[in-house]
Write a protein that holds these residues in place. Sequence first.
Motif, PDB file in Angstrom:
ATOM      1  N   ARG A 127      40.895  46.755   8.988  1.00  0.00           N
ATOM      2  CA  ARG A 127      40.521  48.108   8.548  1.00  0.00           C
ATOM      3  C   ARG A 127      39.011  48.313   8.615  1.00  0.00           C
ATOM      4  N   GLN A 128      38.269  47.298   8.172  1.00  0.00           N
ATOM      5  CA  GLN A 128      36.807  47.381   8.194  1.00  0.00           C
ATOM      6  C   GLN A 128      36.312  47.507   9.635  1.00  0.00           C
ATOM      7  N   ARG A 129      36.853  46.699  10.545  1.00  0.00           N
ATOM      8  CA  ARG A 129      36.439  46.734  11.956  1.00  0.00           C
ATOM      9  C   ARG A 129      36.770  48.090  12.582  1.00  0.00           C
ATOM     10  N   LEU A 130      37.960  48.625  12.305  1.00  0.00           N
ATOM     11  CA  LEU A 130      38.336  49.938  12.844  1.00  0.00           C
ATOM     12  C   LEU A 130      37.445  51.048  12.290  1.00  0.00           C
ATOM     13  N   ALA A 131      37.090  50.952  11.015  1.00  0.00           N
ATOM     14  CA  ALA A 131      36.188  51.946  10.415  1.00  0.00           C
ATOM     15  C   ALA A 131      34.813  51.893  11.074  1.00  0.00           C
ATOM     16  N   GLU A 134      35.140  53.409  14.528  1.00  0.00           N
ATOM     17  CA  GLU A 134      35.280  54.862  14.425  1.00  0.00           C
ATOM     18  C   GLU A 134      33.948  55.514  14.089  1.00  0.00           C
ATOM     19  N   ALA A 135      33.190  54.901  13.179  1.00  0.00           N
ATOM     20  CA  ALA A 135      31.872  55.438  12.819  1.00  0.00           C
ATOM     21  C   ALA A 135      30.930  55.393  14.019  1.00  0.00           C
ATOM     22  N   THR A 136      30.965  54.310  14.764  1.00  0.00           N
ATOM     23  CA  THR A 136      30.137  54.193  15.962  1.00  0.00           C
ATOM     24  C   THR A 136      30.528  55.241  16.996  1.00  0.00           C
ATOM     25  N   ALA A 137      31.827  55.450  17.161  1.00  0.00           N
ATOM     26  CA  ALA A 137      32.298  56.450  18.124  1.00  0.00           C
ATOM     27  C   ALA A 137      31.889  57.855  17.703  1.00  0.00           C
ATOM     28  N   LEU A 138      31.975  58.141  16.416  1.00  0.00           N
ATOM     29  CA  LEU A 138      31.577  59.466  15.929  1.00  0.00           C
ATOM     30  C   LEU A 138      30.076  59.690  16.087  1.00  0.00           C
ATOM     31  N   PRO A 145      26.638  64.989  24.384  1.00  0.00           N
ATOM     32  CA  PRO A 145      27.657  66.022  24.573  1.00  0.00           C
ATOM     33  C   PRO A 145      28.962  65.384  25.037  1.00  0.00           C
ATOM     34  N   ALA A 146      30.052  65.947  24.586  1.00  0.00           N
ATOM     35  CA  ALA A 146      31.370  65.392  24.912  1.00  0.00           C
ATOM     36  C   ALA A 146      31.687  65.631  26.381  1.00  0.00           C
ATOM     37  N   THR A 147      31.758  64.566  27.140  1.00  0.00           N
ATOM     38  CA  THR A 147      32.114  64.676  28.548  1.00  0.00           C
ATOM     39  C   THR A 147      33.578  64.348  28.766  1.00  0.00           C
ATOM     40  N   SER A 148      34.180  63.735  27.776  1.00  0.00           N
ATOM     41  CA  SER A 148      35.580  63.352  27.873  1.00  0.00           C
ATOM     42  C   SER A 148      36.320  63.923  26.672  1.00  0.00           C
ATOM     43  N   PRO A 149      37.525  64.410  26.882  1.00  0.00           N
ATOM     44  CA  PRO A 149      38.265  64.952  25.738  1.00  0.00           C
ATOM     45  C   PRO A 149      38.672  63.871  24.748  1.00  0.00           C
ATOM     46  N   PHE A 150      38.666  62.606  25.158  1.00  0.00           N
ATOM     47  CA  PHE A 150      39.129  61.536  24.290  1.00  0.00           C
ATOM     48  C   PHE A 150      38.131  61.197  23.194  1.00  0.00           C
ATOM     49  N   CYS A 151      36.854  61.444  23.401  1.00  0.00           N
ATOM     50  CA  CYS A 151      35.882  61.090  22.371  1.00  0.00           C
ATOM     51  C   CYS A 151      35.874  62.102  21.237  1.00  0.00           C
TER      52      CYS A 151
END
Length: 180
Positions: A127-131, A134-138, A145-151
């Motif tokens: 859970r800690q690693r996924l958080a 996710e924080a890094t991705a956000l 700017p979002a170039t991909s719809p997945f981000c």
Amino acid sequence: MLRYQNIKTKAYRILDLTSLTVDEFEQLVPPFEAAFVRHMCDWTMEGKPRTGRRYSQYTSCPLPTPEDRLLFILSYLKVAALQVAHGAMFEMSQSNANKWIHVLLPVLHQTLSDLEDLPTRHLVALRQRLAELEATALQSAAAAPATSPFCTMARNDRSRAPKTRMNKARVIAARKSAIR
């Protein structure tokens, strides 16, 4: 004989054997080889501390290249073959395959640890690693700017797709008349 040089042009084969794309596999080779050299400076193939001679690769080595060593251990972990069968794929005996597995498993562990990609075995750590991811991705999505719809996609709740229902409320595994 299974060798990386023979199959590197067949991306599907690398993916089937290791679950990595060719690019991911080739990115993993340099840190894996560095960890292998560090390991062999301190330990022998038999797992004993190295006291005399330093490690040098012999000419009839069954895994002559770093790519072959990485392919050997990743395919062993994915396929989970018997050591006899895995050794036969790489043209070595079961005892030799066993030695290489016991040398390369800690090397792969150290490589993934150095890259901070070591798999977790506890739910709290996962859970800690996924958080963190996710924080890094956000943060990266907000910075660029979002170039991909997945981000820009976030995790969703349960699927709203209808569930497949069985015709009967219960399933009969065997008929009573067939059981004596």
